[in-house]
Design a protein around this motif. Structure first.
Motif, PDB file in Angstrom:
ATOM      1  N   VAL A 176     -36.043 -27.738  55.937  1.00 14.43           N
ATOM      2  CA  VAL A 176     -36.584 -28.865  56.699  1.00 14.43           C
ATOM      3  C   VAL A 176     -35.421 -29.522  57.437  1.00 14.43           C
ATOM      4  O   VAL A 176     -34.256 -29.360  57.055  1.00 14.43           O
ATOM      5  CB  VAL A 176     -37.286 -29.895  55.784  1.00 14.43           C
ATOM      6  CG1 VAL A 176     -38.489 -29.271  55.085  1.00 14.43           C
ATOM      7  CG2 VAL A 176     -36.311 -30.488  54.773  1.00 14.43           C
ATOM      8  N   PRO A 177     -35.704 -30.282  58.499  1.00  6.29           N
ATOM      9  CA  PRO A 177     -34.615 -30.966  59.211  1.00  6.29           C
ATOM     10  C   PRO A 177     -33.889 -31.960  58.306  1.00  6.29           C
ATOM     11  O   PRO A 177     -34.502 -32.651  57.490  1.00  6.29           O
ATOM     12  CB  PRO A 177     -35.332 -31.682  60.351  1.00  6.29           C
ATOM     13  CG  PRO A 177     -36.614 -30.929  60.537  1.00  6.29           C
ATOM     14  CD  PRO A 177     -37.012 -30.471  59.173  1.00  6.29           C
ATOM     15  N   VAL A 178     -32.581 -32.016  58.455  1.00  7.52           N
ATOM     16  CA  VAL A 178     -31.732 -32.915  57.668  1.00  7.52           C
ATOM     17  C   VAL A 178     -30.815 -33.669  58.621  1.00  7.52           C
ATOM     18  O   VAL A 178     -30.145 -33.062  59.455  1.00  7.52           O
ATOM     19  CB  VAL A 178     -30.898 -32.128  56.633  1.00  7.52           C
ATOM     20  CG1 VAL A 178     -29.841 -33.022  55.991  1.00  7.52           C
ATOM     21  CG2 VAL A 178     -31.797 -31.507  55.567  1.00  7.52           C
ATOM     22  N   ASP A 179     -30.783 -34.986  58.481  1.00 10.45           N
ATOM     23  CA  ASP A 179     -29.879 -35.792  59.295  1.00 10.45           C
ATOM     24  C   ASP A 179     -28.475 -35.800  58.698  1.00 10.45           C
ATOM     25  O   ASP A 179     -27.494 -35.495  59.376  1.00 10.45           O
ATOM     26  CB  ASP A 179     -30.424 -37.216  59.414  1.00 10.45           C
ATOM     27  CG  ASP A 179     -29.549 -38.085  60.318  1.00 10.45           C
ATOM     28  OD1 ASP A 179     -28.990 -37.533  61.281  1.00 10.45           O
ATOM     29  OD2 ASP A 179     -29.437 -39.287  60.063  1.00 10.45           O
ATOM     30  N   THR A 180     -28.375 -36.157  57.402  1.00 11.73           N
ATOM     31  CA  THR A 180     -27.083 -36.241  56.727  1.00 11.73           C
ATOM     32  C   THR A 180     -27.088 -35.313  55.519  1.00 11.73           C
ATOM     33  O   THR A 180     -27.925 -35.453  54.621  1.00 11.73           O
ATOM     34  CB  THR A 180     -26.785 -37.678  56.264  1.00 11.73           C
ATOM     35  OG1 THR A 180     -26.758 -38.546  57.400  1.00 11.73           O
ATOM     36  CG2 THR A 180     -25.444 -37.744  55.551  1.00 11.73           C
ATOM     37  N   LEU A 181     -26.132 -34.400  55.472  1.00 13.40           N
ATOM     38  CA  LEU A 181     -25.958 -33.504  54.341  1.00 13.40           C
ATOM     39  C   LEU A 181     -24.794 -34.002  53.501  1.00 13.40           C
ATOM     40  O   LEU A 181     -23.690 -34.210  54.017  1.00 13.40           O
ATOM     41  CB  LEU A 181     -25.676 -32.080  54.819  1.00 13.40           C
ATOM     42  CG  LEU A 181     -25.223 -31.075  53.746  1.00 13.40           C
ATOM     43  CD1 LEU A 181     -26.324 -30.836  52.720  1.00 13.40           C
ATOM     44  CD2 LEU A 181     -24.784 -29.760  54.394  1.00 13.40           C
ATOM     45  N   LEU A 182     -25.022 -34.185  52.203  1.00 10.72           N
ATOM     46  CA  LEU A 182     -23.940 -34.470  51.269  1.00 10.72           C
ATOM     47  C   LEU A 182     -23.396 -33.127  50.805  1.00 10.72           C
ATOM     48  O   LEU A 182     -24.051 -32.402  50.063  1.00 10.72           O
ATOM     49  CB  LEU A 182     -24.468 -35.318  50.107  1.00 10.72           C
ATOM     50  CG  LEU A 182     -25.091 -36.659  50.543  1.00 10.72           C
ATOM     51  CD1 LEU A 182     -25.697 -37.381  49.347  1.00 10.72           C
ATOM     52  CD2 LEU A 182     -24.063 -37.543  51.237  1.00 10.72           C
ATOM     53  N   MET A 183     -22.207 -32.789  51.284  1.00  7.89           N
ATOM     54  CA  MET A 183     -21.694 -31.419  51.190  1.00  7.89           C
ATOM     55  C   MET A 183     -20.695 -31.257  50.052  1.00  7.89           C
ATOM     56  O   MET A 183     -19.589 -31.791  50.095  1.00  7.89           O
ATOM     57  CB  MET A 183     -21.027 -31.044  52.521  1.00  7.89           C
ATOM     58  CG  MET A 183     -20.510 -29.620  52.570  1.00  7.89           C
ATOM     59  SD  MET A 183     -21.862 -28.421  52.579  1.00  7.89           S
ATOM     60  CE  MET A 183     -21.056 -27.001  51.820  1.00  7.89           C
ATOM     61  N   PRO A 184     -21.063 -30.507  48.992  1.00 12.10           N
ATOM     62  CA  PRO A 184     -20.124 -30.263  47.895  1.00 12.10           C
ATOM     63  C   PRO A 184     -19.017 -29.295  48.309  1.00 12.10           C
ATOM     64  O   PRO A 184     -19.275 -28.307  49.002  1.00 12.10           O
ATOM     65  CB  PRO A 184     -21.009 -29.653  46.806  1.00 12.10           C
ATOM     66  CG  PRO A 184     -22.173 -29.061  47.530  1.00 12.10           C
ATOM     67  CD  PRO A 184     -22.376 -29.901  48.752  1.00 12.10           C
ATOM     68  N   THR A 185     -17.773 -29.577  47.871  1.00 14.26           N
ATOM     69  CA  THR A 185     -16.648 -28.752  48.316  1.00 14.26           C
ATOM     70  C   THR A 185     -15.754 -28.240  47.185  1.00 14.26           C
ATOM     71  O   THR A 185     -14.790 -27.540  47.465  1.00 14.26           O
ATOM     72  CB  THR A 185     -15.772 -29.503  49.330  1.00 14.26           C
ATOM     73  OG1 THR A 185     -15.280 -30.712  48.742  1.00 14.26           O
ATOM     74  CG2 THR A 185     -16.554 -29.818  50.604  1.00 14.26           C
ATOM     75  N   SER A 186     -16.046 -28.580  45.917  1.00 10.57           N
ATOM     76  CA  SER A 186     -15.212 -28.038  44.839  1.00 10.57           C
ATOM     77  C   SER A 186     -16.070 -27.701  43.641  1.00 10.57           C
ATOM     78  O   SER A 186     -17.188 -28.179  43.496  1.00 10.57           O
ATOM     79  CB  SER A 186     -14.111 -29.030  44.442  1.00 10.57           C
ATOM     80  OG  SER A 186     -14.617 -30.083  43.633  1.00 10.57           O
ATOM     81  N   GLY A 187     -15.517 -26.868  42.773  1.00  8.60           N
ATOM     82  CA  GLY A 187     -16.230 -26.447  41.569  1.00  8.60           C
ATOM     83  C   GLY A 187     -16.123 -24.949  41.398  1.00  8.60           C
ATOM     84  O   GLY A 187     -15.887 -24.212  42.370  1.00  8.60           O
ATOM     85  N   PRO A 188     -16.317 -24.434  40.180  1.00  8.68           N
ATOM     86  CA  PRO A 188     -16.180 -22.995  39.934  1.00  8.68           C
ATOM     87  C   PRO A 188     -17.227 -22.137  40.645  1.00  8.68           C
ATOM     88  O   PRO A 188     -17.061 -20.927  40.760  1.00  8.68           O
ATOM     89  CB  PRO A 188     -16.320 -22.882  38.411  1.00  8.68           C
ATOM     90  CG  PRO A 188     -17.064 -24.120  38.004  1.00  8.68           C
ATOM     91  CD  PRO A 188     -16.619 -25.190  38.953  1.00  8.68           C
ATOM     92  N   SER A 201      -7.180 -30.897  45.531  1.00  5.55           N
ATOM     93  CA  SER A 201      -6.112 -31.806  45.922  1.00  5.55           C
ATOM     94  C   SER A 201      -6.464 -32.428  47.274  1.00  5.55           C
ATOM     95  O   SER A 201      -7.423 -32.027  47.935  1.00  5.55           O
ATOM     96  CB  SER A 201      -4.793 -31.041  46.034  1.00  5.55           C
ATOM     97  OG  SER A 201      -4.864 -30.107  47.118  1.00  5.55           O
ATOM     98  N   GLU A 202      -5.668 -33.389  47.697  1.00  4.97           N
ATOM     99  CA  GLU A 202      -5.876 -33.986  49.014  1.00  4.97           C
ATOM    100  C   GLU A 202      -5.815 -32.917  50.099  1.00  4.97           C
ATOM    101  O   GLU A 202      -6.621 -32.911  51.035  1.00  4.97           O
ATOM    102  CB  GLU A 202      -4.828 -35.068  49.277  1.00  4.97           C
ATOM    103  CG  GLU A 202      -5.020 -36.336  48.455  1.00  4.97           C
ATOM    104  CD  GLU A 202      -6.276 -37.094  48.835  1.00  4.97           C
ATOM    105  OE1 GLU A 202      -6.624 -37.102  50.028  1.00  4.97           O
ATOM    106  OE2 GLU A 202      -6.912 -37.676  47.942  1.00  4.97           O
ATOM    107  N   LEU A 203      -4.847 -32.010  49.965  1.00  2.00           N
ATOM    108  CA  LEU A 203      -4.723 -30.937  50.957  1.00  2.00           C
ATOM    109  C   LEU A 203      -5.939 -30.024  50.913  1.00  2.00           C
ATOM    110  O   LEU A 203      -6.460 -29.623  51.961  1.00  2.00           O
ATOM    111  CB  LEU A 203      -3.446 -30.136  50.700  1.00  2.00           C
ATOM    112  CG  LEU A 203      -3.163 -28.981  51.670  1.00  2.00           C
ATOM    113  CD1 LEU A 203      -3.045 -29.494  53.102  1.00  2.00           C
ATOM    114  CD2 LEU A 203      -1.895 -28.244  51.250  1.00  2.00           C
ATOM    115  N   GLY A 204      -6.419 -29.704  49.714  1.00  2.00           N
ATOM    116  CA  GLY A 204      -7.599 -28.854  49.592  1.00  2.00           C
ATOM    117  C   GLY A 204      -8.831 -29.486  50.203  1.00  2.00           C
ATOM    118  O   GLY A 204      -9.656 -28.806  50.831  1.00  2.00           O
TER     119      GLY A 204
END
Length: 212
Positions: free
Chosen positions: A140-152, A180-183
């Motif tokens: 479905v259309p999404v305006d804002t995606l909360l995007m996960p970026t870490s985890g196994p 990390s901040e760089l990651g």
């Protein structure tokens, strides 16, 4: 609707004097306080970084308005309480002034030798999508995606395909504490308009808010 980012996967939505929060896990030191005034809690799954069982139990005892929603098995963890609702993909419900739709159903795989876990993704007010630990597309259309970026369970390649598939107007980084901040900056680059994801994505400092 006001969206405020807290530690890891915890996000607060505020509207008309009410609030709901997502994934009050043990990594989110703000969760116990947020729970005391929340109207509802959306739990994507029962891993420790998404659900602090003791904190939610204590909140249910002191906050009579609190309603908790999550996947099958949640009631067994939190005890028999008619304010704990187990939801399935396709369910829709209202929490005060907020409308919520449930999607997904399965946690992203970490390894074939590990048993699959349940995961419910949520679309709040038809605009903001919280996938929990999943790359399942809402369709479905999404305006804002909360995007996960870490985890196994995460990978940049799968994350790129996911953010392209959802195709939101914008994304906000969550589930980032293992980087990390760089990651975190690398993830923002690869997923953003200067990388291959092609979606405007930002890092929202803890406690800061945006209109959603």
């Amino acid at each position: 609707m006001l969206l405020t980012k807290f530690t890891h996967a915890t996000v607060r939505f505020e509207k008309d004097g009410h609030s709901i929060i997502t994934d009050p896990g043990t990594l989110s030191t703000e969760a116990p306080e947020l729970l005391t005034s929340a109207l509802g809690v959306l739990v994507t799954h029962d891993h420790f970084d998404h659900l602090d069982v003791d904190a939610v139990k204590e909140a249910l005892a002191v906050n009579p308005q609190l309603q908790v929603y999550g996947p099958v098995g949640l009631a067994e963890l939190l005890g028999s309480d008619d304010r704990v609702t187990e939801v399935s993909p396709g369910d829709s419900y209202d929490i005060g002034p907020f409308s919520v739709r449930a999607f997904g159903g399965t946690h992203a795989a970490v390894h074939p030798d590990l048993p699959p876990a349940r995961n419910i993704s949520y679309l709040v007010d038809g605009r903001v999508f919280h996938p929990g630990d999943s790359y399942e597309l809402p369709g479905v259309p999404v305006d804002t995606l909360l995007m996960p970026t870490s985890g196994p369970w995460t990978s940049i390649g799968k994350a790129i395909d996911f953010i392209r598939g959802v195709a939101p107007a914008r994304a906000i980084q969550i589930h980032e504490v293992e980087l990390s901040e760089l990651g975190q900056e690398y993830a923002l680059y690869f997923l953003g308009v200067d990388g291959v994801g092609g979606v405007p994505i930002s890092k929202l400092p803890y406690g800061e808010s945006v209109d959603a």
